[in-house]
Structures are given as structure tokens and as C-alpha cells.
Design a protein around this motif. Structure first.
Motif, PDB file in Angstrom:
ATOM      1  N   SER A   1       0.738  -1.214  -0.159  1.00 51.21           N
ATOM      2  CA  SER A   1      -0.066  -0.121  -0.007  1.00 51.21           C
ATOM      3  C   SER A   1       0.782   1.314  -0.126  1.00 51.21           C
ATOM      4  CB  SER A   1      -0.960   0.018   1.174  1.00 51.21           C
ATOM      5  OG  SER A   1      -1.912   1.190   1.181  1.00 51.21           O
ATOM      6  N   GLN A   2       0.398   2.186  -0.761  1.00 50.61           N
ATOM      7  CA  GLN A   2       1.122   3.525  -0.718  1.00 50.61           C
ATOM      8  C   GLN A   2       0.756   4.716   0.159  1.00 50.61           C
ATOM      9  OE1 GLN A   2       1.020   5.091  -4.805  1.00 50.61           O
ATOM     10  NE2 GLN A   2       3.188   4.496  -4.909  1.00 50.61           N
ATOM     11  N   LYS A   3      -0.366   4.514   0.815  1.00 49.99           N
ATOM     12  CA  LYS A   3      -0.901   5.300   1.785  1.00 49.99           C
ATOM     13  C   LYS A   3      -1.520   4.809   3.038  1.00 49.99           C
ATOM     14  CE  LYS A   3      -1.604   9.002  -1.914  1.00 49.99           C
ATOM     15  NZ  LYS A   3      -2.450   9.948  -2.479  1.00 49.99           N
ATOM     16  N   ASP A   4      -1.642   5.260   3.970  1.00 49.08           N
ATOM     17  CA  ASP A   4      -2.398   5.025   5.022  1.00 49.08           C
ATOM     18  C   ASP A   4      -3.817   4.954   4.664  1.00 49.08           C
ATOM     19  OD1 ASP A   4      -0.122   4.681   6.613  1.00 49.08           O
ATOM     20  OD2 ASP A   4      -0.481   6.628   7.738  1.00 49.08           O
ATOM     21  N   LEU A   5      -4.730   4.325   5.347  1.00 45.84           N
ATOM     22  CA  LEU A   5      -5.886   3.914   4.988  1.00 45.84           C
ATOM     23  C   LEU A   5      -6.778   3.623   5.882  1.00 45.84           C
ATOM     24  CD1 LEU A   5      -7.914   4.483   2.259  1.00 45.84           C
ATOM     25  CD2 LEU A   5      -7.736   1.887   2.379  1.00 45.84           C
TER      26      LEU A   5
ATOM     27  N   LYS B   1       0.244   1.856   5.769  1.00 45.67           N
ATOM     28  CA  LYS B   1       0.783   1.657   4.497  1.00 45.67           C
ATOM     29  C   LYS B   1       2.078   0.673   4.747  1.00 45.67           C
ATOM     30  CE  LYS B   1       3.789   5.771   4.319  1.00 45.67           C
ATOM     31  NZ  LYS B   1       4.350   7.111   3.560  1.00 45.67           N
ATOM     32  N   GLU B   2       2.938   0.982   5.743  1.00 42.78           N
ATOM     33  CA  GLU B   2       4.120   0.115   5.790  1.00 42.78           C
ATOM     34  C   GLU B   2       3.668  -1.480   6.399  1.00 42.78           C
ATOM     35  OE1 GLU B   2       3.498   2.291   9.897  1.00 42.78           O
ATOM     36  OE2 GLU B   2       3.555   2.807   7.698  1.00 42.78           O
TER      37      GLU B   2
ATOM     38  N   GLN C   1     -11.510   4.329  -2.164  1.00 45.66           N
ATOM     39  CA  GLN C   1     -10.738   3.940  -1.504  1.00 45.66           C
ATOM     40  C   GLN C   1      -9.428   3.239  -2.268  1.00 45.66           C
ATOM     41  OE1 GLN C   1     -13.276   1.224   0.267  1.00 45.66           O
ATOM     42  NE2 GLN C   1     -13.599   2.704   2.205  1.00 45.66           N
TER      43      GLN C   1
ATOM     44  N   SER D   1      -7.117   5.833  -3.489  1.00 46.78           N
ATOM     45  CA  SER D   1      -6.654   6.589  -2.410  1.00 46.78           C
ATOM     46  C   SER D   1      -5.530   5.891  -1.920  1.00 46.78           C
ATOM     47  CB  SER D   1      -7.802   6.851  -1.309  1.00 46.78           C
ATOM     48  OG  SER D   1      -7.204   7.472  -0.103  1.00 46.78           O
ATOM     49  N   ALA D   2      -5.583   4.719  -1.640  1.00 44.90           N
ATOM     50  CA  ALA D   2      -4.532   3.787  -1.340  1.00 44.90           C
ATOM     51  C   ALA D   2      -3.447   3.679  -1.792  1.00 44.90           C
ATOM     52  CB  ALA D   2      -4.921   2.270  -0.812  1.00 44.90           C
ATOM     53  N   GLY D   3      -3.472   3.621  -3.329  1.00 46.40           N
ATOM     54  CA  GLY D   3      -2.796   3.501  -4.339  1.00 46.40           C
ATOM     55  C   GLY D   3      -1.794   2.149  -4.157  1.00 46.40           C
TER      56      GLY D   3
ATOM     57  N   GLY E   1       1.827   0.551  -4.384  1.00 45.91           N
ATOM     58  CA  GLY E   1       2.943   0.584  -4.332  1.00 45.91           C
ATOM     59  C   GLY E   1       3.853  -0.472  -5.096  1.00 45.91           C
TER      60      GLY E   1
END
Length: 865
Positions: A423-427, A436-437, A490, A493-495, A497
């Protein structure tokens, strides 16, 4: 007397073929064969069906075919736990074999929706003939040798045409370990002349029988979870080729006849698979099998039974890969000759039925090859379109604080060729935060969309209420990972990675500073129990925290939840240097974060010297096995102990229990089963052992046994409590409705929510009270009168996925899933549900780990004291 005499003559002729060649029996009017290629009987030294052939002899025969013919090439694709080779024979024309890699690459274009349909004119159809996944259903492996000989030695022009238009893979034994267990049994009990009586020892294997693999698992349920080395190797080979037609040969009761697909319409079909698979492909092949059986006068039936819905079957998984899986069931002689309602059933007869349908499969696939090739291309293209119509754009899941569990799940997804991304972003979605991590995204719009949906979606509406097996298989829930379906907004938004590949599974660095005071590691990690077991094996003193705390480590302040493990330095037998090296080694090997601390004063919560740390007592478990005990559930625990904990597990036969020194063990495991063979003195010994401090871990019907024998003062929900209102007072039902009416009352396998007490030692390592469990029994346990004994309770509206009758569902809320009952100085831990189902319920395995490691130190408070 005349009838008996005639019967004996027929049997003698049938088994030893003195007046006609064996080839005439199996291949009547099939043309001539190349004399340079030995038939199975010529190679083995006995007629096929006269004995059951050992796995090594089957392998040797296929290697001999490969040595003598350039049409056959044998490769090893893996090895079983007992080190038997898993082989696949490739049978095709010389020209095809010379161009095999280019054929494979061209064929794989059919699975890529982004590539246009290649020319089908010269493209061979890919056929995979799989035999003997259940070791004690042996006729098909004998048929595999005859099939291979036919394809290799036949001089019939139509066979040459088959080999030009097809690449045929023959896997003669899918379960070598189970087959040899059964082969040894029946050959060693064979009579001369053979004994047909069903009561003869030859037809009644000793527990656990040869059906299962080394760990007593049913490999025909493992195509989805991939718990075992056999399935992992098989799937790796499968995805190199994506066969168009795959066979799965079985046996059933001696009084039946023969079954081939189509299976029961709608009720036994997987809803994610396009209707064309069932309505067109199955019926396209049906006449071929019928004609083959008609020619030899064998009875058969279709469409009535057999489940094709569970993705873990060898006859269903190919359907979800754009192919056609086919199940065949032959009435079993369960030996060399067995009485049946149709007369004495011989082993050669069962072999011949599977043989003619093997050949019919090849004929049908070749004559309709373009249909199958085109279907596979359209299947993966339609997967993309189906994904676009799906309510979610994709799925997100996180490690939930357990990197190793997430790593195991990602490994499963990759083995099934599912694309996974960081994941690229927190969601935030579904009332959960996905950082995300530690979160990963699986897009729906990919070629393997239907496998993606299989892994993540839940289903509660079904065409039928009868299931041959489980009705729920959402693997993200089995792994106990937080997850959610993503809307288009969503998802964007998350994108997406970086795409995850196998390198993600490799160990990262786990440096560990040396401490002269203590070390800590979290119990949330799936691999923590394995590390604890290694430390206990080395006689390292360890303690577990009964409350949360935070403390300064060499890498900053860390939070620790109940169950976390403390390793003090000063009180160990080994030096601080050797302790540090041991901890560093296990941290690297098991990818576990271990932290060094320089003092015992916590930043918050309990200090390291608190009495809320309990010393862990090394488990000394014992499991009762044998007649009446579920070999599946016993095998699941054996596998778990070996593979996940590296903990030796003594397994004692129930008939040997009286000779056992029970005091040598501190934990006794009793899985689902009938323990009536335990004598009264044995029951008394168990009671006294528990009262003196032992821990009994009882699962499913073993809980019934403990209650019925007054070992624990708990209460089951009675059958009368679950009587369906509309059934009350009923004296009459239509006879034909019996199967559907009674079958619907069985909880065959579904997923539910329970409320877990995470402060209880059995709940250590869990941070969310909402826990998903797997249930496949009707046993219902009322809550204990001691409120501290109820560790996990079924929630209101508990059903997550799978089928359950309305009446059973209404009875579940408020009943107990896990309970601990105090018995003198000891206790009984009751698991009403199976926390280790099929070796793949990572989400609940820790409940069982906790019972093992913390069972002896659990205290059961008395209410009001």
C-alpha cells in the motif's frame, strides 16, 4: 453348489487370465502394440490387478517406458515427507517434445487477457491425468500404467493423432506415502485364493488407513491451502502449464457402480466459475465416458452427488484456472476381491473402468481441443470483466502486528499466481486503520480474479443445503488477518506501491544487541511459539507477561502485550555470551524481533520483576490416537507440532493407554472421536491425573466425553434444545426429503465470530476480541457457571461465511467456543471448534499454542473468592 462352483471358476479366470491375455481383457479390439515396449504385466512379473503395485515399482515402470520410447519423458516434481519421488510423465509426439518449451510459452498466452488469441490450429491441448490422491483408492494408479503403455506402445493411427494434438501429463500417484501404506496392508493380508468376505482383515485397514498422506491429511482438500509439500510441488508444476483437462480418479463404496461428471447441478458447483464450464464443457464430455462404459458393459451414474464447489479439490481447482477438472468414482474392491450387491468385485474390474475413462478423456480432449483452448482464453478475459462488475475494486489486508503471519499469507497468494502490492498510503476503512508500511493491496482486476475472490470473499447464500465438505474457504479469514474490500475511491486513495515477489519472503536483518539484564519478544508474532520451544529445549528460563507494559529497549520504547516473553540473563545456566548467540540465531532463523533491555523498570505497566510474570513450564504433551479417534484432527496437531513448533509429540494408541506412565507428561491431547475403547480404569486414571495437576486439552466430541464421564461439570446443549419448531410433533415426512432435511441440520464447515477474552492466557497474542473461528460440528457447549472459565463466546449474528441452517444459527449465540474448567489441581481446556483445521488456520493456531505453553500455568479463579 453349481452356482458356487461357477462363481469360483469365473473369479479364477477374472484374476489370473489363463485362457486369454491380460491385454485382451483391458484392450479388447484396441489394435496391435509395439512388442519392444513391455506391458505393465511383463515388466512387473504379474498381471495387473493380481497384486497391488508398490509406488517404487510404478515409478520404475514409467522410467522404463522413458528409457525405451522417445514418446515418454519422466521428471520428478517433488518429494514426499517419506522421501518418495513425485513423478510426472510427459507423453507426446517427438516433434512436440522437441518444441515443448515453445508450446508451453504459446499455451500460456491463453491465460493472459492482455494478449490476443493465438492461432489454435497447430496448438496442442494440454491434458493432465492425475491418479490415486487417496492412497487406499488404488485402482487408478494401476490404470495409469496401462494408460501410459497404451499411449506409448499402441500402433493404432488414432493414438498417433492423440500424441500429435496433445501434450499429456501422467501423474501416476498423487499420494505415494498413503498408497504404500495401503499397498503393504492389502498385499500382506491377501489370501490364496482371495477372500471376498467384507469382514476379512484385508478389506479393513488398521487406523489410520492409507487414505491420507504421512501426516494423515486428505490431499484432495489441499489444492487451496497448500499446507503440504506434495500440494506445493504439484501446484508449482500445474502453473507452469495450466492444463485444459485434468482428471481426478477416486473410489467409493463396494456396493456402488461408477460415477463420472457432470456432478449435481447448482448445488455442488462453485458460484465464482462461469456457467459455461458446467453447462457446456461437462456435458460435452459426458457421451465419451458413457460410450466407453457401455462398450464394456459397466454400470454408471451421473449428476446425482459429489461436490464440485470447494476450490481445494483436484477436480475443482482446474475449473478456477480456465480448465476442466473431472472427478471419477469407482466402486472399490478395497483389496483384491470383495463381495458386493452386484456380485464379487475384483481389483482388475475396478482398474479397467478407470482405464477406459482415462483413454476416453484423451480422446474427448483431442477431438474438442479448440473448444478447450478457446474456453481457457475466454475464461481469463471474462475474469477481468467479472472483476469490473464486482462490488469492490480490490482488497486490502494488514499484518495485524504479525509480520510472519502476513508473510505466510502472501506466500500462499503468490503460489496461486495472485498479484499483491504494498500500500502507498495509510487508509481507514471498515472501522480499521491500515498503515501503509504494514498493509498490502490485491487488485481485483487481474487474470486470477476468481482466485482473488476465493481468498477474500465471504458467501452466506447457497443453492443447496447439503455439502460434501466445507462451505466456507475465505483464506484471509483463515489466516486471521485484518482485511477489507475497497471501493473505487478507496482503492485509488490507497494506491498501488511496489509489487510483492518472492524476495519479500526472504529474511530481513534482525540484529540483536547484547544485554547483561534481559531480552524480550512479543507473543503476537506467529513464530514466537517456535522460538519459545527452542529456548525451552535449551533449558533457558523464560517468563510470560500476564499484563501489558512498555519499556526502554536498545531501539527505543517498545509496547508489549500479555503473553510477551521475558528472558532474564542472570538466572540462566549458560553464559550471557552463549545466551546472546542463541537468541541472535533464533531471531534470524525465525524472522523474530527480539529486543535487549538494560534494566527492569518499565515506562508504563508492570516492571520485569513483577509477580505478573509467570515462569513458563516446558510442555510435555501426549496425544491419544487409534481406533475411533479422528485421524484428520490428530494429524493436524501432529503436523502443527512438527512443522510449526519442532516439538516432539508422543502418540499413544488408545489400546496401549493402560500400559502408559501418564505421570511422565503434563498435557494430554484428545481430539474429536469416540473414546469408548478407554476402559473404566483408563478413565479413572485420566481423572486422577488431571486432579493432581495435569492439563487435558479436549477438542470437539472429546469435550462430550469429558462431560459424560463427569470429568468436568459443564453442560452441552441437548438435541431437544435444538429441535426445529416446525418438526415438533411431526410424525411423517416424505421419504425423498430425508437427505435434504437431515443433511441441512449438519454444520458441515463454516466461519463464525466469537468474543475472545484477550486477557486470558489462552487469548495471549491477540489484541482484538473479535476472533473468527472455523466450526464443522453440531456440538454446542453452554457457558460455564464459572464466569472466568468462558474464554471465547459466540457473538450475536455470528455467521461470517458458509452455510448453516437457520435453526442451528439461532442456537449458537452465547454458547462457548473455548472453556477452561478447573479439576482439582489441574484443568480441562475445551475447544468446541477446531483451531488447527487443515493445517492452515493460522488465525486460531495460537489458541492451541497457548494451551500447550500456558496450560500448565493457567489458574482458574472461582467467582466470589
Amino acid at each position: 453348489m453349481k452356482t458356487r462352483y461357477t462363481s469360483l471358476i469365473l473369479i479364477f479366470l477374472f484374476l489370473s487370465f489363463p485362457l486369454f491375455s491380460q491385454e485382451d481383457y483391458f484392450f479388447l479390439n484396441q489394435g496391435s502394440f509395439d512388442p519392444k515396449i513391455p506391458s505393465p504385466s511383463e515388466f512387473l512379473g504379474y498381471d495387473v490387478g493380481e497384486f497391488h503395485t508398490r509406488h517404487d515399482r510404478i515409478v520404475a515402470y514409467f522410467r522404463e517406458l522413458s528409457r525405451l520410447s522417445d514418446k515418454v519423458h519422466v521428471q520428478e516434481i517433488g518429494e514426499t515427507y517419506e522421501q518418495r519421488p513425485m513423478i510426472v510423465a510427459t507423453i507426446t509426439s517427438q516433434e512436440n517434445y522437441r518444441n515443448l518449451e515453445s508450446i508451453r510459452e504459446e499455451h500460456l498466452k491463453l491465460t493472459n487477457p492482455q494478449v490476443s488469441l493465438p492461432s489454435l490450429e497447430g496448438m496442442p491441448v494440454i491434458i493432465q491425468l492425475g491418479y490415486n490422491v487417496h492412497g487406499n483408492e488404488p485402482s487408478s494408479s494401476e490404470a495409469s500404467m496401462l494408460t501410459a503403455w497404451y499411449l506409448t506402445a499402441s500402433q493404432d493411427p488414432k493414438v498417433e493423432e492423440y500424441l500429435k494434438k496433445a501434450v499429456i501429463f501422467v501423474e501416476p500417484v498423487l499420494n505415494p506415502d498413503g498408497r504404500d501404506r495401503h499397498t503393504t496392508w492389502v498385499n500382506s493380508h491377501k489370501g490364496f485364493p482371495p477372500v471376498a468376505s467384507a469382514v476379512d482383515r484385508e478389506h479393513n485397514e488398521a487406523w489410520p488407513g492409507g487414505r491420507t498422506n504421512h501426516y494423515w491429511f486428505d490431499l484432495n482438500r489441499d489444492w487451496l491451502p497448500l499446507a503440504h509439500v506434495e500440494s506445493q510441488a504439484r501446484l508449482k508444476f500445474y502453473h507452469k502449464w495450466y492444463p485444459n483437462v485434468v482428471t481426478d480418479f477416486h473410489e467409493m463404496g463396494a456396493n456402488s457402480t461408477y460415477f463420472f461428471e457432470p456432478t449435481k447441478q447448482y448445488g455442488s458447483e462453485n458460484p465464482i466459475i462461469p456457467r459455461s464450464n458446467y453447462d457446456q464443457l461437462n456435458y460435452l464430455l459426458e457421451p465419451y465416458f458413457a460410450n466407453a462404459m457401455n462398450k464394456i458393459g459397466s454400470l454408471y451414474f451421473t449428476k446425482e452427488v459429489f461436490d464440485n464447489s470447494y476450490p481445494g479439490y483436484g477436480s475443482t481447482y482446474p475449473d478456477i484456472q480456465g480448465g476442466l477438472g473431472l472427478v471419477f468414482e469407482q466402486a472399490s474392491s478395497r483389496g483384491h476381491l470383495q463381495e458386493s450387491i452386484h456380485g464379487d468385485l475384483s481389483f482388475p474390474f475396478t482398474i479397467r473402468n478407470h482405464l477406459v475413462n482415462s483413454i476416453a478423456t484423451v480422446k474427448a480432449a483431442v477431438e474438442n481441443k479448440n473448444v478447450f483452448l478457446k474456453h481457457q482464453k475466454e475464461y481469463f478475459e471474462s475474469a477481468i470483466e467479472q472483476a469490473k462488475d464486482h462490488p469492490g475494486e480490490g482488497y486490502i489486508f494488514s499484518d495485524g502486528g504479525d509480520e510472519n503471519k502476513a508473510r505466510a499469507f502472501i506466500d500462499l497468494l503468490l503460489q496461486h499466481k495472485i498479484k499483491v502490492y504494498q500500500s502507498q498510503k495509510d487508509l481507514k476503512t471498515a472501522n480499521r486503520n491500515f498503515a501503509k508500511e504494514s498493509s498490502y493491496i490485491v487488485p481485483g482486476e487481474q487474470a486470477q480474479f476468481r482466485m482473488v475472490a476465493t481468498m477474500f470473499d465471504t458467501v452466506v447464500e447457497f443453492h443447496d443445503s447439503l455439502f460434501y465438505d466445507t462451505s466456507a474457504w475465505s483464506m484471509v479469514h483463515a489466516y486471521g488477518l485484518p482485511s477489507a474490500t475497497l471501493s473505487s475511491r478507496q482503492f485509488s486513495s490507497a494506491g498501488l506501491g511496489e509489487q510483492i515477489d518472492s524476495s519479500f519472503l526472504a529474511a530481513k536483518n534482525y540484529p540483536l544487541n547484547k544485554s547483561n539484564y534481559a531480552y524480550l519478544f512479543s507473543w503476537q508474532d506467529y513464530n514466537a511459539p517456535r522460538v519459545l520451544q527452542e529456548l525451552l529445549e535449551e533449558e533457558v528460563i523464560t517468563k510470560t507477561a500476564y499484563q501489558s507494559f512498555s519499556i526502554q529497549t536498545g531501539n527505543g520504547v517498545k509496547q508489549y502485550t500479555p503473553g510477551s516473553i521475558l528472558v532474564p540473563v542472570a538466572m540462566q545456566k549458560m553464559s550471557s555470551e552463549n545466551l546472546h548467540k542463541l537468541l541472535q540465531d533464533v531471531a534470524i532463523e525465525h524472522k523474530l524481533d527480539i529486543q535487549a533491555v538494560s534494566g527492569g523498570l518499565s515506562s508504563s505497566g508492570i516492571d520485569l520483576g513483577s509477580r505478573n510474570f509467570e515462569k513458563v513450564i516446558s510442555p510435555k504433551p501426549l496425544m491419544i490416537i487409534g481406533e475411533g479417534v479422528s485421524s484428520y484432527e490428530a494429524g493436524e496437531i501432529w503436523f502443527l507440532m512438527d512443522m510449526k513448533l519442532d516439538m516432539p509429540l508422543p502418540k499413544v494408541d488408545i489400546l496401549d493407554f493402560e500400559r502408559l506412565n501418564l505421570e511422565d507428561y503434563n498435557e494430554l491431547i484428545m481430539v474429536d472421536g469416540n473414546y469408548s475403547l478407554l476402559q473404566e480404569s483408563g478413565v479413572k486414571r485420566i481423572k486422577e491425573w488431571v486432579e493432581n495437576g495435569g492439563t487435558l486439552i479436549a477438542q470437539k466430541s472429546a469435550v462430550n466425553w469429558a462431560i459424560n464421564n463427569k470429568l468436568i461439570n459443564e453442560e452441552l446443549v441437548k438435541e431437544s434444545d435444538t429441535l426445529v419448531e416446525e418438526d415438533a410433533g411431526k410424525l411423517r415426512y416424505d421419504y425423498a426429503s430425508a437427505e435434504a432435511r437431515e443433511g441441512a441440520k449438519v454444520i458441515g464447515g463454516s466461519i463464525y465470530r466469537v468474543d475472545l477474552d484477550t486477557t486470558h492466557p489462552l487469548g495471549f497474542g491477540y489484541t482484538d476480541r473479535d476472533l473468527l473461528v472455523y466450526r464443522n460440528s453440531n456440538t454446542l457447549l453452554k457457558q460455564s457457571k464459572n464466569p472466568y472459565s468462558n474464554v471465547a463466546i459466540y457473538k450475536e449474528n455470528p455467521l461470517v461465511s458458509g452455510y448453516v441452517s437457520k435453526e442451528n444459527l439461532e442456537k449458537l449465540p452465547g454458547t462457548s467456543s473455548i472453556m477452561v474448567s478447573k479439576v482439582g489441581s489441574g484443568k480441562v481446556i475445551s475447544f468446541i471448534d477446531n483451531p488447527n483445521f487443515r493445517g492452515t488456520w493460522y488465525g486460531t493456531n495460537k489458541l492451541f499454542f497457548n494451551a500447550l505453553f500456558f496450560g500448565p500455568i493457567i489458574d482458574v479463579p472461582n467467582a466470589g473468592n
